[in-house]
Design an enzyme around this catalytic site. Structure first.
Site, PDB file in Angstrom:
ATOM      1  N   GLU A   1       0.934  -1.238  -0.110  1.00 55.89           N
ATOM      2  CA  GLU A   1       0.030   0.050   0.044  1.00 55.89           C
ATOM      3  C   GLU A   1       0.876   1.252  -0.011  1.00 55.89           C
ATOM      4  OE1 GLU A   1      -2.674   2.554   3.127  1.00 55.89           O
ATOM      5  OE2 GLU A   1      -2.406   0.286   3.583  1.00 55.89           O
TER       6      GLU A   1
ATOM      7  N   LYS B   1     -10.917  -2.061   6.977  1.00 57.01           N
ATOM      8  CA  LYS B   1      -9.610  -1.982   7.911  1.00 57.01           C
ATOM      9  C   LYS B   1     -10.161  -1.529   9.106  1.00 57.01           C
ATOM     10  CE  LYS B   1      -6.181   1.678   7.759  1.00 57.01           C
ATOM     11  NZ  LYS B   1      -5.472   2.830   6.974  1.00 57.01           N
TER      12      LYS B   1
END
Length: 217
Positions: free
Chosen positions: A42, A131
């Site tokens: 990421e 998340k």
């Protein structure tokens, strides 16, 4: 796309997070992580040159890395990230417009959530996974507590995950963990100590793999 990506993430168990590294060190950092066994990366959009880095790393590493954009706060940021080549979008927050954009464009979005209400809302809006952030501040036992009623929602625990607690968090049933500075150590990167980054990555990958062998029933 989402289901395949989520399946791959469940196998990998770790998303390495690049945030704020010096410009021009993306490729070396990614190479060090790949050599350590990392396959999900990421790149946060509040990193200087993030969009260019996403494009460059996609071209440089191909199928070796599944590259997503992090810290995506609105639809404009999501559009730029996807145009740059991001395979998935990760946010620190739950933005319903970003989720709608993902559904419309067929782009995987894993939004940031903290409360059970946010997690359920995100799931209802089509997020295949959420998340959970900030895990470190909430305490890793929070993951255990919240998964009891919400075990049907895949979760990525992010924030405060380290070598001492990664196995505990994974045993609570999260799909994966997001690892920032405890893995992608900017101080080491600035000094060019990429072999140490590889060693740290290998250790995290080993710890994650051990959870598969000793699954807590």
């Amino acid at each position: 796309m989402g289901s395949e990506l989520l399946t791959s993430l469940a196998e990998a168990k770790i998303i390495a997070i690049i945030r704020g590294i010096p410009v021009g060190m993306g490729r070396e950092t990614a190479r060090a992580l790949v050599e350590g066994g990392i396959s999900f990366l990421e790149i946060t959009l509040n990193t200087e040159g993030a969009l260019e880095m996403i494009t460059d790393l996609k071209e440089s590493f191909g199928d070796k890395l599944r590259i997503g954009a992090g810290t995506v706060l609105d639809v404009k940021m999501a559009e730029k990230a996807v145009d740059a080549g991001a395979e998935y979008i990760i946010s620190p927050n739950l933005d319903e417009a970003v989720l709608a954009y993902g559904r419309e464009k067929g782009v995987v979005v894993w939004p940031g959530t903290m409360t059970p209400s946010e997690m359920v809302r995100a799931h209802q809006l089509g997020a295949e996974a959420v998340k959970v952030f900030p895990t470190g501040s909430l305490g890793v036992k929070y993951i255990k507590d919240v998964r009891a009623p919400l075990s049907h929602i895949p979760m990525v625990a992010t924030g405060g995950i380290n070598q001492e607690n990664i196995q505990e968090v994974l045993r609570y049933g999260v799909t994966a963990v997001g690892l920032g500075g405890n893995l992608v150590d900017n101080a080491l990167i600035k000094k060019g100590e990429f072999k140490k980054i590889t060693e740290i990555a290998r250790r995290y990958v080993q710890l994650a793999e051990e959870v598969d062998v000793h699954v807590t029933k």
